[in-house]
Design an enzyme around this catalytic site. Structure first.
Site, PDB file in Angstrom:
ATOM      1  N   GLY A  46       0.806  -1.266  -0.152  1.00 24.96           N
ATOM      2  CA  GLY A  46      -0.238   0.301   0.199  1.00 24.96           C
ATOM      3  C   GLY A  46       0.994   1.582   0.036  1.00 24.96           C
ATOM      4  O   GLY A  46       0.528   2.194  -0.473  1.00 24.96           O
ATOM      5  N   ASP A 105      -4.902   1.824  11.066  1.00 25.13           N
ATOM      6  CA  ASP A 105      -6.236   1.926  11.262  1.00 25.13           C
ATOM      7  C   ASP A 105      -6.239   0.997  12.712  1.00 25.13           C
ATOM      8  O   ASP A 105      -6.150   2.020  13.032  1.00 25.13           O
ATOM      9  CB  ASP A 105      -6.698   0.707  10.359  1.00 25.13           C
ATOM     10  CG  ASP A 105      -8.364   0.544  10.002  1.00 25.13           C
ATOM     11  OD1 ASP A 105      -9.110   0.721  10.627  1.00 25.13           O
ATOM     12  OD2 ASP A 105      -8.452  -0.557   9.264  1.00 25.13           O
ATOM     13  N   LYS A 133      -6.345   6.417  11.124  1.00 27.85           N
ATOM     14  CA  LYS A 133      -8.217   7.095  10.516  1.00 27.85           C
ATOM     15  C   LYS A 133      -8.328   6.578  12.181  1.00 27.85           C
ATOM     16  O   LYS A 133      -8.415   5.152  12.759  1.00 27.85           O
ATOM     17  CB  LYS A 133      -8.490   5.285   9.920  1.00 27.85           C
ATOM     18  CG  LYS A 133     -10.095   5.459   9.495  1.00 27.85           C
ATOM     19  CD  LYS A 133     -10.507   4.358   9.438  1.00 27.85           C
ATOM     20  CE  LYS A 133     -10.912   4.677   7.470  1.00 27.85           C
ATOM     21  NZ  LYS A 133     -10.745   3.134   6.557  1.00 27.85           N
TER      22      LYS A 133
HETATM   23  C1  PRP Z   1      -2.935  -1.957   5.368  1.00 33.54           C
HETATM   24  C2  PRP Z   1      -2.188  -0.608   5.624  1.00 33.54           C
HETATM   25  C3  PRP Z   1      -1.706  -1.244   6.733  1.00 33.54           C
HETATM   26  C4  PRP Z   1      -2.355  -2.108   7.486  1.00 33.54           C
HETATM   27  C5  PRP Z   1      -3.277  -1.216   8.548  1.00 33.54           C
HETATM   28  O1  PRP Z   1      -2.076  -3.216   5.168  1.00 33.54           O
HETATM   29  O2  PRP Z   1      -0.838  -1.203   4.444  1.00 33.54           O
HETATM   30  O3  PRP Z   1      -0.436  -2.099   6.741  1.00 33.54           O
HETATM   31  O4  PRP Z   1      -3.350  -2.547   6.927  1.00 33.54           O
HETATM   32  O5  PRP Z   1      -3.825  -1.537   9.096  1.00 33.54           O
HETATM   33  P1  PRP Z   1      -4.012  -2.097  10.600  1.00 33.54           P
HETATM   34  O6  PRP Z   1      -3.714  -0.372  11.329  1.00 33.54           O
HETATM   35  O7  PRP Z   1      -5.488  -2.172  11.444  1.00 33.54           O
HETATM   36  O8  PRP Z   1      -3.213  -2.506  11.253  1.00 33.54           O
HETATM   37  P2  PRP Z   1      -2.807  -4.620   4.042  1.00 33.54           P
HETATM   38  O9  PRP Z   1      -2.543  -5.363   4.725  1.00 33.54           O
HETATM   39  O10 PRP Z   1      -4.139  -3.865   3.272  1.00 33.54           O
HETATM   40  O11 PRP Z   1      -2.195  -5.347   3.063  1.00 33.54           O
HETATM   41  P3  PRP Z   1      -1.582  -4.037   1.620  1.00 33.54           P
HETATM   42  O12 PRP Z   1      -0.844  -2.353   2.261  1.00 33.54           O
HETATM   43  O13 PRP Z   1      -0.693  -5.132   0.709  1.00 33.54           O
HETATM   44  O14 PRP Z   1      -2.336  -3.566   0.891  1.00 33.54           O
END
Ligand code: PRP
Length: 182
Positions: A46, A105, A133
């Site tokens: 991401g 998040d 967030k």
């Molecule tokens: C997303 C984002 C963070 C994490 C945040 O990764 O990149 O690493 O979630 O969420 P949290 O605070 O609830 O832990 P994702 O697992 O979607 O992988 P990506 O980056 O490959 O989309």
């Protein structure tokens, strides 16, 4: 044409707004790390767009390294179980680390990352995120640098995905409900 844009309910941050904010954050980091040479750690996938643009705006010397994290299974994210699927290439002992994320998040990913990296004795660890967030936070953890706070909306674009899509939007938008509730 099956355009990504038709799936958006609204644009939250335009390409220009993102670029503007990244310039400001890069300046702040340049100031804070004037005589240092931080290792900028991108959390795949991401953060890729943000990372590439942020690093190009920075003027201080910085090194690049990459990590990938994944949640166990599909729906266990809220349980906070995460695992590392790609580790850093090099030692971080005695080094200044800046973790670069696309979004904080629940905070579980960040908590895991910070505690894992701390055991390797870096000089410091800070966190720089594109989006924050706070409404969804479970773990008491805050980023040190943040471009934008967002509400509890389904945000995509500029690296952020829904089902691996929309990452290549140059802006950050909110997805129409009908797209993800199908
Ligand atoms: C997303 C984002 C963070 C994490 C945040 O990764 O990149 O690493 O979630 O969420 P949290 O605070 O609830 O832990 P994702 O697992 O979607 O992988 P990506 O980056 O490959 O989309």
């Amino acid at each position: 044409m099956n355009s990504m844009y038709q799936d958006l309910e609204k644009v939250l941050f335009s390409k220009e707004q993102i670029a503007e904010r990244i310039k400001e954050i890069a300046k702040t980091i340049d100031n804070d790390y004037q005589d240092k040479r931080p290792i900028m750690v991108a959390i795949l996938k991401g953060s890729v767009m943000f990372y590439a643009d942020l690093l190009r705006e920075m003027q201080i010397h910085a090194e690049m390294d990459f990590m990938a994290i994944s949640s166990y299974g599909n729906s266990t994210k809220s349980s906070g179980e995460v695992k590392m699927v790609k580790d850093l290439d090099r030692s971080i002992e005695g080094r200044d680390i800046i973790i670069v994320e696309d979004i904080v998040d629940t905070g579980y990913t960040l908590k895991y990352l910070k505690s894992t990296l701390k055991t390797r004795n870096p000089a410091s660890i800070k966190v720089c995120t594109l989006l924050n967030k706070p409404a969804r936070r479970i773990v008491d953890i805050e980023p040190d640098y943040c471009c934008f706070n967002v509400g509890d909306e389904f945000v995509v674009g500029y690296g952020l995905d829904y089902a691996q899509l929309y990452r290549n939007l140059p802006l950050i938008g909110v997805l129409k409900k009908e797209v993800y509730s199908k």
